[in-house]
Design a protein around this motif. Structure first.
Motif, PDB file in Angstrom:
ATOM      1  N   VAL A 453       0.744  -1.083   0.107  1.00 44.51           N
ATOM      2  CA  VAL A 453       0.133  -0.148  -0.001  1.00 44.51           C
ATOM      3  C   VAL A 453       0.716   1.165   0.216  1.00 44.51           C
ATOM      4  O   VAL A 453       1.584   1.062   1.298  1.00 44.51           O
ATOM      5  CB  VAL A 453      -0.518   0.309   1.532  1.00 44.51           C
ATOM      6  CG1 VAL A 453      -1.592   1.053   1.255  1.00 44.51           C
ATOM      7  CG2 VAL A 453      -1.645  -1.357   1.347  1.00 44.51           C
ATOM      8  N   VAL A 454       0.758   2.390  -0.976  1.00 47.37           N
ATOM      9  CA  VAL A 454       1.175   3.212  -0.925  1.00 47.37           C
ATOM     10  C   VAL A 454       0.521   4.264  -0.536  1.00 47.37           C
ATOM     11  O   VAL A 454      -0.545   4.650  -0.792  1.00 47.37           O
ATOM     12  CB  VAL A 454       1.838   3.695  -2.233  1.00 47.37           C
ATOM     13  CG1 VAL A 454       2.434   5.071  -2.653  1.00 47.37           C
ATOM     14  CG2 VAL A 454       2.472   2.380  -2.903  1.00 47.37           C
ATOM     15  N   ALA A 455       0.912   5.299   0.504  1.00 49.24           N
ATOM     16  CA  ALA A 455      -0.094   6.845   0.898  1.00 49.24           C
ATOM     17  C   ALA A 455       1.109   7.757   0.484  1.00 49.24           C
ATOM     18  O   ALA A 455       1.722   8.265   0.602  1.00 49.24           O
ATOM     19  CB  ALA A 455      -0.303   6.422   2.466  1.00 49.24           C
ATOM     20  N   ASP A 456      -0.296   9.291   0.430  1.00 44.30           N
ATOM     21  CA  ASP A 456       0.917  10.300   0.287  1.00 44.30           C
ATOM     22  C   ASP A 456       1.177  10.600   1.829  1.00 44.30           C
ATOM     23  O   ASP A 456       0.457  10.148   2.343  1.00 44.30           O
ATOM     24  CB  ASP A 456      -0.107  11.296  -0.715  1.00 44.30           C
ATOM     25  CG  ASP A 456      -0.361  11.310  -2.427  1.00 44.30           C
ATOM     26  OD1 ASP A 456       1.043  10.467  -2.706  1.00 44.30           O
ATOM     27  OD2 ASP A 456      -1.162  11.185  -3.013  1.00 44.30           O
ATOM     28  N   ALA A 457       1.789  11.460   1.362  1.00 46.17           N
ATOM     29  CA  ALA A 457       1.775  12.361   3.125  1.00 46.17           C
ATOM     30  C   ALA A 457       1.463  12.623   3.290  1.00 46.17           C
ATOM     31  O   ALA A 457       1.144  12.956   4.806  1.00 46.17           O
ATOM     32  CB  ALA A 457       3.327  13.748   3.076  1.00 46.17           C
ATOM     33  N   ASP A 458      -0.030  13.037   3.763  1.00 40.32           N
ATOM     34  CA  ASP A 458      -1.006  13.842   4.324  1.00 40.32           C
ATOM     35  C   ASP A 458      -2.112  12.788   4.557  1.00 40.32           C
ATOM     36  O   ASP A 458      -3.085  13.062   5.108  1.00 40.32           O
ATOM     37  CB  ASP A 458      -1.602  14.624   3.542  1.00 40.32           C
ATOM     38  CG  ASP A 458      -2.509  14.538   2.118  1.00 40.32           C
ATOM     39  OD1 ASP A 458      -2.697  12.849   1.861  1.00 40.32           O
ATOM     40  OD2 ASP A 458      -4.020  14.915   1.432  1.00 40.32           O
ATOM     41  N   VAL A 482      -5.259  10.690   6.952  1.00 42.09           N
ATOM     42  CA  VAL A 482      -4.844   9.623   7.940  1.00 42.09           C
ATOM     43  C   VAL A 482      -6.140   9.182   9.085  1.00 42.09           C
ATOM     44  O   VAL A 482      -6.316   8.104  10.201  1.00 42.09           O
ATOM     45  CB  VAL A 482      -3.427  10.137   9.291  1.00 42.09           C
ATOM     46  CG1 VAL A 482      -3.362   9.550  10.966  1.00 42.09           C
ATOM     47  CG2 VAL A 482      -2.324  10.245   8.373  1.00 42.09           C
ATOM     48  N   ASP A 483      -6.762  10.377   9.501  1.00 41.74           N
ATOM     49  CA  ASP A 483      -7.778  10.057  10.118  1.00 41.74           C
ATOM     50  C   ASP A 483      -8.930   9.343  10.074  1.00 41.74           C
ATOM     51  O   ASP A 483      -9.708   8.466  10.459  1.00 41.74           O
ATOM     52  CB  ASP A 483      -8.829  12.115  10.628  1.00 41.74           C
ATOM     53  CG  ASP A 483      -7.782  12.759  11.173  1.00 41.74           C
ATOM     54  OD1 ASP A 483      -7.437  12.302  12.034  1.00 41.74           O
ATOM     55  OD2 ASP A 483      -8.335  13.842  10.855  1.00 41.74           O
ATOM     56  N   GLU A 484      -8.919   9.043   8.473  1.00 41.46           N
ATOM     57  CA  GLU A 484     -10.057   7.977   8.075  1.00 41.46           C
ATOM     58  C   GLU A 484      -9.410   7.030   8.889  1.00 41.46           C
ATOM     59  O   GLU A 484     -10.002   5.628   7.634  1.00 41.46           O
ATOM     60  CB  GLU A 484     -10.125   7.838   6.891  1.00 41.46           C
ATOM     61  CG  GLU A 484     -10.951   9.600   6.510  1.00 41.46           C
ATOM     62  CD  GLU A 484     -11.260   9.369   4.892  1.00 41.46           C
ATOM     63  OE1 GLU A 484     -11.770   8.951   4.262  1.00 41.46           O
ATOM     64  OE2 GLU A 484     -11.585  10.300   4.311  1.00 41.46           O
ATOM     65  N   TYR A 485      -8.473   6.090   9.490  1.00 40.48           N
ATOM     66  CA  TYR A 485      -7.855   5.135   9.166  1.00 40.48           C
ATOM     67  C   TYR A 485      -8.632   3.679  10.543  1.00 40.48           C
ATOM     68  O   TYR A 485      -8.446   2.747  10.339  1.00 40.48           O
ATOM     69  CB  TYR A 485      -6.621   4.852   9.404  1.00 40.48           C
ATOM     70  CG  TYR A 485      -4.756   5.305   8.425  1.00 40.48           C
ATOM     71  CD1 TYR A 485      -5.163   5.663   7.054  1.00 40.48           C
ATOM     72  CD2 TYR A 485      -3.895   5.540   8.792  1.00 40.48           C
ATOM     73  CE1 TYR A 485      -5.214   6.257   5.825  1.00 40.48           C
ATOM     74  CE2 TYR A 485      -3.165   5.630   7.946  1.00 40.48           C
ATOM     75  CZ  TYR A 485      -4.330   6.409   6.347  1.00 40.48           C
ATOM     76  OH  TYR A 485      -2.698   6.548   5.636  1.00 40.48           O
ATOM     77  N   THR A 505       0.944   1.144  11.910  1.00 44.58           N
ATOM     78  CA  THR A 505       2.341   1.400  11.021  1.00 44.58           C
ATOM     79  C   THR A 505       2.414   2.377   9.779  1.00 44.58           C
ATOM     80  O   THR A 505       3.520   3.294   9.956  1.00 44.58           O
ATOM     81  CB  THR A 505       2.357  -0.168  10.048  1.00 44.58           C
ATOM     82  OG1 THR A 505       2.255  -1.794  10.690  1.00 44.58           O
ATOM     83  CG2 THR A 505       3.931  -0.270   9.129  1.00 44.58           C
ATOM     84  N   MET A 506       1.382   2.437   9.405  1.00 45.51           N
ATOM     85  CA  MET A 506       1.654   3.215   7.975  1.00 45.51           C
ATOM     86  C   MET A 506       1.387   4.854   8.590  1.00 45.51           C
ATOM     87  O   MET A 506       2.050   5.900   8.393  1.00 45.51           O
ATOM     88  CB  MET A 506       0.232   3.764   6.869  1.00 45.51           C
ATOM     89  CG  MET A 506       0.099   4.565   5.677  1.00 45.51           C
ATOM     90  SD  MET A 506       1.074   3.669   4.497  1.00 45.51           S
ATOM     91  CE  MET A 506       0.124   3.636   3.874  1.00 45.51           C
ATOM     92  N   VAL A 547       9.298  13.523   4.285  1.00 45.20           N
ATOM     93  CA  VAL A 547       8.836  12.505   3.961  1.00 45.20           C
ATOM     94  C   VAL A 547       7.289  13.002   2.960  1.00 45.20           C
ATOM     95  O   VAL A 547       6.941  13.743   2.980  1.00 45.20           O
ATOM     96  CB  VAL A 547       7.514  11.977   4.711  1.00 45.20           C
ATOM     97  CG1 VAL A 547       6.884  10.787   4.325  1.00 45.20           C
ATOM     98  CG2 VAL A 547       8.755  11.422   6.438  1.00 45.20           C
ATOM     99  N   THR A 548       7.692  12.509   1.781  1.00 41.69           N
ATOM    100  CA  THR A 548       6.239  12.541   0.518  1.00 41.69           C
ATOM    101  C   THR A 548       5.719  11.272  -0.268  1.00 41.69           C
ATOM    102  O   THR A 548       4.640  11.987  -0.048  1.00 41.69           O
ATOM    103  CB  THR A 548       7.178  12.638  -0.638  1.00 41.69           C
ATOM    104  OG1 THR A 548       7.652  11.661  -0.976  1.00 41.69           O
ATOM    105  CG2 THR A 548       7.669  13.894  -0.460  1.00 41.69           C
ATOM    106  N   ARG A 549       6.070  10.602   0.566  1.00 45.56           N
ATOM    107  CA  ARG A 549       5.482   9.495   0.314  1.00 45.56           C
ATOM    108  C   ARG A 549       5.206   7.802   1.722  1.00 45.56           C
ATOM    109  O   ARG A 549       7.108   8.583   2.236  1.00 45.56           O
ATOM    110  CB  ARG A 549       5.344   8.685  -1.088  1.00 45.56           C
ATOM    111  CG  ARG A 549       4.385   9.032  -1.882  1.00 45.56           C
ATOM    112  CD  ARG A 549       4.561   8.084  -3.055  1.00 45.56           C
ATOM    113  NE  ARG A 549       4.124   9.227  -4.169  1.00 45.56           N
ATOM    114  CZ  ARG A 549       4.054   9.074  -5.305  1.00 45.56           C
ATOM    115  NH1 ARG A 549       4.380   7.804  -6.067  1.00 45.56           N
ATOM    116  NH2 ARG A 549       3.144   9.767  -6.899  1.00 45.56           N
TER     117      ARG A 549
END
Length: 793
Positions: A453-458, A482-485, A505-506, A547-549
């Motif tokens: 899984v790849v996520a952006d900085a936000d 992040v809040d939606e995790y 972890t993310m 951190v960008t991703r």
């Protein structure tokens, strides 16, 4: 508005002369002092005394034009002077005085209805007043005022006196303004300024210029300007400076630019002017030298010159070419590098060739597209830009980008089409290779046997592969932050405690943490199943470390955990069996041994030689059986009864083993060669058993020569490789795997003693530590046992 109609009835000259003296004294003070506030205060005091008023004030009009500030005055409380303000609008008493050239007289404030605002005066009991403006009528600086607490009529002579004082103050204010402007110019931090006598003697130099030399102002004042440190030593620029000074002294405006050197050795360039200052008769009375540091500008100019030279070199080298297509005549004129790129004779291209000559060199797969784009640009007299491939004279394919603009005549018809061509082969090949790698990575991403899984900085979940979607039971990776995790439900697999948002972890990776020690969660997947997953994560950062991703991998270890659970249960059952077996078998063996010894002690004299031999065999067999049972119990307890792994110094472990084997070492006259041993993560008691068994084997299985044993260690990544070597009898290749089998012995008991479980126990202990053990041996040459252990952090 006018002054009071009362005529001046004074008949003697005394008061008049006194007023003239006051004005004269204030005028002299204005010429001699540079303290404007002191002059304003003295003027207010002189006015109050001269016209016999309790209050006198000098009011300054603020920049907004809406208020006047009490700049200086007498009769007013100290806390108001310099701070108190009054309105300046046209209907107010003060505002009316600002807007007229005539003095404004008020005989009785209570009866005067001309003004809307004079409360500040009434509050102090003021009855009468006289106000005159200070400064030009069109833009007054402020007011000069006098007020009395008793009703009175100020005379025309009073008004004339205040007017004269106001004129002195206006002159002083203007001089102060001029001085401030001069100071602002003279001390401009961006301009170097000097003031010279006509003969070139330095009168003053501003601070900005003084920063360029290693000297004080006193060191250069009175010196000829061309002999000061700015101009270097020897002949440098001094002769030029003297010439520029002499020309300015003759009235000439002299512009100059020169390169100079700071005391530090740094070079700089100044550009400026020698400006003559003349009096009313046209005679030069002083010279102002002003200049600027233009080093950066000169560097930019040099940079542009270098860039131009590089562009010309690039054109000559064939990286960039230019063209001009004369459309009506169909004459395509191009530079030599352009012509070479298209495989055209440079001489012919200089004279002009048909457009078709160039189009024929365009790659056949790109030609139709290029023709359409050229036609569209010509039809619309528009800009043109296109990337395509061409074949040069050698048949080599090159990538180019062409840019140009179709120019029209006065009637709007296309006339010329100039442009430039850039060879982008290297860049295009790099882009194509990058695209190829991107597709390969995308393919790898999708076929990975683990979830990714790849996520952006936000925290926005950017992408996830199919394995990750299968683990979570559907397409659920649509979180926008992040809040939606919080929608991902999980507990810690070991404790059963809920996973907090900041424990995912993310989230940790987005905070810049590399999660290399895996997080183990038990999740409620969205397809209704419960799964145990293992997550690792790594941040992706830019050049500044931001951190960008974030990339997180997921592994479904549900089956593995179940297998581990069953294995642990199996190990427990094995240990229970081994313990029960040892307990149940040891007791009969002890009884057999005891009775055999009792039989030997009581009837030994009656037993013949064969009987004694048989008796010894029986006792030896029972004792060996007891040792085998103890070994089996130890083998079964490696996993369940071991201590936690922690840093263990192998030097200390092997020293203890050598102490235990010292009798055997002395008895066999063995030679030991020990290298430095590291600290590893391990169970000290179990590792001692490994070294005990391996060294005991080396001391046991030897020929007629004394044993020679060596212990060595080498670092291999995150592990240490330990080798125990001997020069003993060796092991045949076909028997080497058998040595790790429980109770499988290669020699009879009459040759070498042993239970056949020691090496099997070593293997199990090493595997518990995450390592492996192997054997290298040649019969008659010796044996090396090599095993790996995790390095201690």
């Amino acid at each position: 508005m006018t002054t009071s109609p009362n005529a001046d009835s004074e008949s003697n000259n005394g008061p008049r002369i006194r007023r003239q003296e006051v004005v004269a004294d204030l005028g002299q003070q204005a010429l001699e002092t540079d303290n404007l506030d002191e002059l304003l205060h003295d003027a207010a005091a002189a006015v109050a005394e001269t016209v016999d008023a309790e209050y006198a004030s000098v009011l300054e009009l603020l920049p907004s034009g809406e208020e006047l500030r009490l700049r200086r005055g007498v009769g007013w409380p100290d806390d108001l002077v310099g701070t108190a303000t009054i309105p300046a609008h046209s209907s107010s008493y003060a505002g009316a005085a600002l807007r007229t050239a005539q003095p404004v007289v008020v005989e009785d404030l209570d009866d005067d209805d001309r003004f809307s605002d004079s409360d500040e005066l009434r509050e102090r009991g003021v009855k009468s007043g006289l106000s005159v403006s200070v400064g030009p009528d069109e833009r007054p600086w402020g007011l000069l005022r006098a007020h009395a607490t008793e009703r009175r009529a100020f005379s025309d002579r009073d008004a004339a006196f205040l007017r004269s004082v106001a004129t002195v103050l206006a002159s002083a204010v203007e001089n102060a303004r001029t001085e401030r402007r001069f100071e602002a110019i003279f001390e401009d931090p961006n301009i170097l300024v000097g003031l010279l006598d006509p003969d070139g003697t330095v009168l003053d130099i501003n601070g900005t210029a003084m920063e360029y030399i290693d000297a004080d102002l006193a060191d250069v004042t009175g010196e000829p300007f061309w002999e000061t440190p700015w101009w270097g030593r020897g002949d440098d620029a001094r002769a030029d400076v003297e010439e520029w000074t002499n020309r300015a002294a003759e009235g000439e405006y002299v512009e100059f630019e020169t390169d100079l050197t700071r005391p530090s050795g740094e070079r700089y360039t100044i550009n400026g002017v020698f400006r003559p200052v003349t009096d009313d008769d046209g005679d030069v009375v002083s010279i102002i030298v002003s200049d600027r540091d233009v080093t950066e500008r000169k560097e930019r100019e040099r940079y542009l010159e270098d860039a131009k030279a590089q562009l010309e070199a690039a054109t000559d080298a064939g990286a960039v070419g230019t063209w001009e297509w004369h459309i009506p005549e169909d004459e395509f004129v191009a530079g030599p590098s352009f012509a070479r790129t298209f495989g055209i004779d440079p001489e012919a291209a200089r004279d002009g060739v048909p457009l078709e000559s160039l189009l024929s060199s365009v790659h056949e797969d790109d030609r139709d597209r290029v023709e359409r784009r050229i036609e569209a640009a010509v039809e619309n007299c528009a800009e043109y830009e296109e990337e395509y491939r061409v074949r040069n004279a050698d048949g080599e394919v090159r990538w180019v980008v062409a840019r140009g603009t179709v120019e029209a005549d006065d009637d709007g018809n296309p006339k010329t089409f100039p442009g430039a061509l850039t060879d982008i082969t290297d860049r295009k090949q790099a882009e194509l290779e990058a695209e190829k790698q991107r597709k390969q990575l995308e393919t790898l991403f999708q076929v990975l046997p683990v979830g990714a899984v790849v996520a952006d900085a936000d925290g926005t979940l950017r992408t996830a592969n199919d394995t990750a979607r299968e683990i979570w039971g559907g397409d659920v990776f649509d979180a926008a932050s992040v809040d939606e995790y919080a929608k991902f439900d999980a507990v810690w697999a070991d404790s059963g405690e809920p996973v907090d948002l900041d424990e995912w972890t993310m989230v940790r990776v987005l905070d810049g943490e590399a999660v290399t020690e895996p997080n183990i969660y038990e999740i409620n997947a969205f397809d209704g199943d419960r799964r145990v997953i293992m997550q690792h994560g790594m941040p992706v950062t830019d050049e500044s470390g931001e951190v960008t991703r974030a990339v997180v991998t997921l592994t479904d270890i549900t089956e593995r955990r179940e297998f581990q659970r069953k294995l642990e249960e199996s190990n427990e059952r094995l240990e229970q069996f081994a313990y029960a077996a040892s307990h149940d078998l040891q007791e009969p063996l002890r009884m057999v041994t005891s009775y055999l010894r009792l039989l030997e002690n009581r009837y030994g004299d009656a037993i013949d030689g064969d009987g004694q031999e048989f008796l010894d065999y029986a006792v030896d067999g029972a004792e060996r059986m007891s040792e085998m049972i103890d070994g089996l119990l130890a083998y079964s307890r490696v996993e369940t009864r071991g201590d936690p792994l922690e840093p263990v110094d192998l030097e200390g472990v092997i020293d203890d083993v050598i102490d235990d084997l010292q009798f055997q070492i002395d008895e066999t006259d063995a030679a030991l060669e020990l290298s430095a041993l590291p600290t590893v993560e391990g169970d000290a008691s179990q590792l001692r058993q490994v070294f005990q068994n391996l060294l005991d084997n080396a001391l046991t299985y030897h020929d007629d020569d004394p044993p020679r044993v060596s212990v060595d260690a080498q670092r291999q990544g995150e592990q240490w490789e330990i080798a125990v070597s001997d020069a003993g009898i060796g092991i045949a290749p076909e028997d080497q795997e058998r040595v790790f089998t429980v109770f499988d012995r290669l020699h009879g008991q009459d040759e070498y003693e042993g239970t056949g479980i020691g090496l099997a126990l070593c293997q199990r202990i090493v595997e518990r530590h995450g390592g492996e053990i192997r054997i290298d041996s040649e019969p008659g040459e010796g044996t090396t046992f090599t095993f790996t252990l995790p390095a201690a952090e």
